[in-house]
Motif scaffolding. Structure first.
Motif, mmCIF file in Angstrom:
data_model
loop_
_atom_site.group_PDB
_atom_site.id
_atom_site.type_symbol
_atom_site.label_atom_id
_atom_site.label_comp_id
_atom_site.label_asym_id
_atom_site.label_seq_id
_atom_site.Cartn_x
_atom_site.Cartn_y
_atom_site.Cartn_z
ATOM 1 N N GLU A 72 37.402 50.394 41.434
ATOM 2 C CA GLU A 72 37.996 49.794 42.639
ATOM 3 C C GLU A 72 38.178 48.288 42.472
ATOM 4 N N GLU A 73 37.202 47.642 41.853
ATOM 5 C CA GLU A 73 37.303 46.196 41.643
ATOM 6 C C GLU A 73 38.485 45.853 40.743
ATOM 7 N N LEU A 74 38.691 46.639 39.698
ATOM 8 C CA LEU A 74 39.791 46.360 38.773
ATOM 9 C C LEU A 74 41.149 46.678 39.392
ATOM 10 N N VAL A 75 41.228 47.755 40.129
ATOM 11 C CA VAL A 75 42.492 48.085 40.804
ATOM 12 C C VAL A 75 42.876 46.966 41.768
ATOM 13 N N ASP A 76 41.884 46.424 42.457
ATOM 14 C CA ASP A 76 42.149 45.322 43.379
ATOM 15 C C ASP A 76 42.699 44.106 42.628
ATOM 16 N N VAL A 77 42.156 43.827 41.437
ATOM 17 C CA VAL A 77 42.640 42.706 40.625
ATOM 18 C C VAL A 77 44.098 42.901 40.243
ATOM 19 N N ILE A 96 37.551 40.851 32.087
ATOM 20 C CA ILE A 96 37.234 39.679 32.905
ATOM 21 C C ILE A 96 35.819 39.196 32.625
ATOM 22 N N PRO A 97 35.645 37.932 32.271
ATOM 23 C CA PRO A 97 34.287 37.406 32.081
ATOM 24 C C PRO A 97 33.560 37.338 33.421
ATOM 25 N N ILE A 98 32.272 37.660 33.407
ATOM 26 C CA ILE A 98 31.526 37.738 34.653
ATOM 27 C C ILE A 98 30.682 36.501 34.909
ATOM 28 N N GLU A 144 38.515 34.051 39.731
ATOM 29 C CA GLU A 144 38.738 33.170 38.582
ATOM 30 C C GLU A 144 39.499 33.904 37.483
ATOM 31 N N GLY A 145 39.175 35.189 37.296
ATOM 32 C CA GLY A 145 39.895 35.988 36.314
ATOM 33 C C GLY A 145 41.365 36.121 36.655
ATOM 34 N N PHE A 190 27.769 41.153 40.362
ATOM 35 C CA PHE A 190 28.816 40.160 40.241
ATOM 36 C C PHE A 190 28.800 39.096 41.324
ATOM 37 N N ASP A 191 29.107 37.898 40.920
ATOM 38 C CA ASP A 191 29.592 36.894 41.849
ATOM 39 C C ASP A 191 31.061 37.247 42.083
ATOM 40 N N PRO A 192 31.473 37.557 43.305
ATOM 41 C CA PRO A 192 32.856 37.951 43.571
ATOM 42 C C PRO A 192 33.888 36.947 43.054
ATOM 43 N N ASN A 193 33.475 35.691 42.919
ATOM 44 C CA ASN A 193 34.398 34.680 42.402
ATOM 45 C C ASN A 193 34.825 34.972 40.962
#
Length: 346
Positions: free
Chosen positions: A170-175, A107-109, A140-141, A133-136
Motif C-alpha cells: 500500500e505504501e508503494l502504490v501510494d508513492v 526508497i531509502p528509509i 523525500e523519495g 518508517f518515518d513517513p517523510n
C-alpha cells in the motif's frame, strides 16, 4: 511468450568467491535456457566497490558485456539501490549502453526508532536495521524520483521501485500514484513482503497494476533463537517454500502488463522481519506463507544469519552451498518454466 530472466544475486556465492564474473554469469544464464539477465550493481563482499556484479563501468568493459548479451539475444535489466541523483544518472547511462529498458531501485528509509543489528556472525543485509518508517521517507523519495524523471525520459528508461523488505504494498502504490509518471512503476518481489508481515498474494494484488519488473523467489519461515521475534524469513529454491507461487504468478499475468519474469533465488539467505508484527496484516508466524519449517542447517553447525556468507564458517560449507546454489537456480528455472507453460497452456 513470457520471457524468463536470471538475477545475478541468484548466484551471489559464485560472484563473491570469484568462481564467476559477469561474463560467466551471462554464459550460464544462456546455458540454462534463460531469455535475459538482471544485473545487480550493488556492492557486496569481494565485488566491485561501486558496480557490484557488473564488475565496472568503463566503455570497454560495457562493450564486451553488451556484445555477449547480444550474442545470445538476451534482454538485460539493472538492479541498483537508493535514489541519489548523481548515482542514478550514472546507472541510467550504464543501462543505456547495455540496452536495458528498466532499472530497479528502492526508497531509502529513515527510521522512527531503529534497532541496530549485531555485526556478529555475518549480516542479514547492508541496512542492518529493523525499524518502523518515518513517513517523510516516502515524501523525500518522491522528490528524489521527480528529479530523475527527465533523465529517465531522455534515455527512454523506466524506474521500478521495489518492495525491498521495508515497504508495504500500500505504501508503494501510494508513492507511484503521487508520482503519476509513465517512467516510474513498481518492482514486485515475490517474497520481500513477508519481511513487513504481508502475505505475498496480497502484495501481488495491490502492486500488479503498477508492476514493471519482478524478482521471482520462494521463502519459508525458520526459527532463529538469536532473533528478537524468534523467527526469520529464509530463501529456498522455487517450489520448495510456502509462497503460493501459482497464485501470485497468475495475478501478475492477469493484472500487470509484464512480458518478463526474473528469477532471484535467494538461497542461501535469511532476512529478519523489518517492521512491527501486523504492519502488513499478518500478526504472527504459523500459517500460509508464514508456516514454520525446519532450518536448513542445525543451529550449532551454522546459524541462519551465517547462511549468506558461509565462507565465514568453513570452506567445506562454502563448497557445499556453492553446489546447492547452482542446483537451486536450475530447480527454480524449471519450476518457473513449468508454471509459465501450464498457465499459457503450452
Amino acid at each position: 511468450m513470457l520471457k524468463l530472466g536470471l538475477e545475478t544475486e541468484s548466484l551471489h556465492l559464485w560472484f563473491q568467491n570469484k568462481r564467476m564474473d559477469i561474463f560467466g554469469f551471462i554464459e550460464k544464464a544462456h546455458e540454462l535456457g534463460f531469455d535475459g539477465v538482471q544485473i545487480n550493481v550493488v556492492p557486496d563482499y569481494n565485488l566491485d566497490p561501486v558496480w557490484g556484479a557488473l564488475g565496472g563501468n568503463s566503455d570497454e568493459h560495457l562493450k564486451k558485456v553488451k556484445e555477449l548479451i547480444d550474442k545470445y539475444n538476451l534482454y538485460v535489466e539493472i538492479d541498483t539501490r537508493n535514489l541519489e541523483y548523481d548515482h542514478l544518472v550514472e546507472v541510467i547511462k550504464v543501462a543505456d549502453k547495455l540496452g536495458a529498458e528498466i532499472i530497479r531501485s528502492y526508497i531509502p528509509i529513515k527510521p522512527l526508532k531503529a534497532e541496530a543489528l549485531s555485526g556478529e556472525d555475518g549480516a542479514y543485509d547492508f541496512a542492518k536495521v529493523r525499524c518502523d518508517f518515518d513517513p517523510n521517507s516516502f515524501d523525500e523519495g518522491i522528490e528524489k524520483v521527480k528529479k530523475l524523471i527527465p533523465v529517465l525520459q531522455k534515455y527512454r528508461i523506466k524506474l521500478a521501485l521495489e518492495n525491498h523488505e521495508y515497504e508495504t504494498s500500500e505504501e508503494l502504490v501510494d508513492v507511484v500514484k503521487k508520482l503519476n509518471s509513465k517512467w516510474v512503476g513498481l518492482h514486485y518481489d515475490f517474497g520481500n513482503s513477508m519481511m513487513v508481515w504481508e502475505e505475498p498474494v496480497k502484495a501481488a494484488e495491490n502492486m500488479a497494476p503498477y508492476t514493471l519488473t519482478t524478482h521471482f523467489k520462494d521463502h519459508i519461515i525458520i526459527e532463529d533463537p538469536s532473533d528478537k521475534y524468534g523467527y526469520v524469513v529464509c530463501g529456498v529454491p522455487a517450489g520448495e517454500g510456502n509462497i503460493d507461487l501459482e497464485k501470485t504468478f497468475a495475478i501478475m499475468m492477469e493484472k500487470s502488463s509484464l512480458t518478463r519474469i526474473n528469477v532471484e533465488m535467494c538461497y542461501p539467505y535469511c532476512a529478519q522481519f523489518k517492521r512491527t508484527p501486523g504492519t502488513g496484516g499478518v500478526e504472527k508466524v504459523g500459517e500460509g506463507a508464514f508456516k514454520v519449517e525446519k532450518p536448513l542447517y542445525d543451529y550449532n553447525v551454522m546459524r541462519p544469519r551465517q547462511y549468506y556468507y558461509p565462507q565465514e564458517v568453513s570452506n567445506e560449507l562454502l563448497e557445499e552451498l556453492l553446489q546447492k546454489q547452482i542446483e537451486g537456480v536450475e530447480k527454480s528455472f524449471k519450476y518457473l518454466k513449468k508454471l509459465r507453460d501450464n498457465y499459457f497452456g503450452k
